[in-house]
Design a protein around this motif. Structure first.
Motif, PDB file in Angstrom:
ATOM      1  N   ALA A 160       0.865  -1.194   0.000  1.00 38.81           N
ATOM      2  CA  ALA A 160       0.000   0.000   0.000  1.00 38.81           C
ATOM      3  C   ALA A 160       0.893   1.231   0.000  1.00 38.81           C
ATOM      4  N   SER A 200      -3.979  -1.524  -2.928  1.00 36.25           N
ATOM      5  CA  SER A 200      -4.715  -0.290  -2.671  1.00 36.25           C
ATOM      6  C   SER A 200      -4.273   0.860  -3.581  1.00 36.25           C
ATOM      7  N   VAL A 222      -8.053  -3.724  -3.443  1.00 34.42           N
ATOM      8  CA  VAL A 222      -8.285  -2.430  -2.823  1.00 34.42           C
ATOM      9  C   VAL A 222      -7.692  -2.348  -1.417  1.00 34.42           C
ATOM     10  N   ILE A 223      -7.427  -3.496  -0.802  1.00 36.94           N
ATOM     11  CA  ILE A 223      -6.903  -3.526   0.563  1.00 36.94           C
ATOM     12  C   ILE A 223      -6.278  -4.903   0.821  1.00 36.94           C
ATOM     13  N   CYS A 228      -8.654  -5.878   5.491  1.00 34.30           N
ATOM     14  CA  CYS A 228     -10.071  -6.111   5.207  1.00 34.30           C
ATOM     15  C   CYS A 228     -10.738  -6.853   6.355  1.00 34.30           C
TER      16      CYS A 228
END
Length: 322
Positions: A160, A200, A222-223, A228
């Motif tokens: 990330a 992410s 996305v994560i 999550c």
């Protein structure tokens, strides 16, 4: 030295130890036959294991410490690399590497995350977590590539963007947003490869391109699954369940048209055969670059824009049937 074995590769670990012990013995015909037999058994078990990996197991493979990354690709695929440093505003971010190079004799711009090798290098590279100045450095370099009409080749491998308070104070969200906006309209070919973790906004900040390729056992989400699980269930231990729900594997993302092509990996993952994995990446890059170069400037930019505008329009296809 054999690569580090993952938890699900336990059946391989014992055989690998036997193989290492045999290789230390004096060379005899019997020893050579036993080594050949062990290697055949290892390969057979590896084929079975990797034919049915779960999403969480793919996450583990994508994070393998011996998985080839940007610096490995620079050494093996690219020549005359000259690194570009600094964002001309604040600092030089070592988690983000960029510079001009040659690829099969053609000048290109290279860009990507670097996680680091040993402990000292990982700390120096901030474990691949890029800060705002990393994305601004990337932006500066991409503008140079557009000016000199050099294709941009991107390798993504990051958990990330760095979430520290100083990163927020220096505007990491703005830096990522500006990159996404401007990459959409850069008038030069852009080929993106998700080579490890695509985590992410840290990944998306350099992931807009004419072609988005993804190695077979890479992930793009996305994560991270742990994050999550912590948010949804307040229990990071449910990461396996989260990995399944996130649809972060290459086959899932190809189905949803988020990536354009899956780059196959050697049996057992890229970390077991870096040279073989690199050759497969090279083949895919050459195909993608040739197809994008065949398009005119206006056609290429329109296709890039529409590619990303169409993401998320699958609607009901994202919902699993009950």
């Amino acid at each position: 030295m054999a690569p580090e074995t993952l938890d699900f590769e336990e059946p391989l670990a014992f055989l690998q130890k036997e193989l290492t012990a045999l290789e230390r013995l004096p060379r005899t015909d019997m020893r050579e036959r036993e080594i050949a037999s062990l290697k055949d058994r290892l390969q057979s078990i590896r084929v079975d294991l990797y034919a049915s990996l779960t999403p969480w197991q793919r996450v583990m493979v994508a994070r393998h410490p011996n998985r080839p990354g940007l610096q490995d690709f620079i050494r093996t695929l690219f020549g005359d690399f000259v690194e570009i440093h600094g964002d001309r505003r604040y600092a030089d971010d070592h988690a983000m590497m960029t510079g001009f190079a040659t690829y099969h004799g053609e000048p290109v711009l290279l860009l990507g995350h670097v996680k680091g090798g040993d402990t000292k290098d990982k700390i120096f590279r901030n474990f691949g977590y890029a800060r705002p100045e990393g994305y601004r450095k990337a932006h500066r370099a991409m503008q140079l590539a557009e000016k000199f009409q050099r294709p941009i080749i991107v390798f993504i491998d990051t958990p990330a963007a760095y979430p520290g308070i100083e990163s927020e104070e220096r505007g990491v969200a703005e830096a990522i947003a500006v990159n996404i906006r401007d990459m959409m309209r850069l008038d030069t070919p852009i080929i993106v490869t998700v080579s490890g973790e695509g985590g992410s906004g840290g990944a998306l900040g350099i992931a807009v391109g004419d072609r988005v390729l993804m190695q077979e056992f890479a992930i793009y989400s996305v994560i991270p699954p742990e994050g999550c699980a912590a948010i949804l269930w307040r229990d990071a231990k449910r990461k396996v369940e989260a990995a399944e729900a996130l649809k972060l594997t290459a086959p899932d993302l190809l189905k949803f048209r988020i990536v354009d092509e899956i780059i196959p990996e050697p049996i057992g993952g890229a970390h077991t055969d870096p040279a073989g994995a690199t050759q497969l990446v090279d083949d895919a890059l050459q195909r993608a670059l040739a197809s994008v170069r065949a398009l005119g400037s206006r056609e290429r930019l329109e296709a890039r824009y529409m590619k990303f505008r169409s993401i998320g329009r699958l609607g009901a296809e994202f919902v699993e049937e009950v």
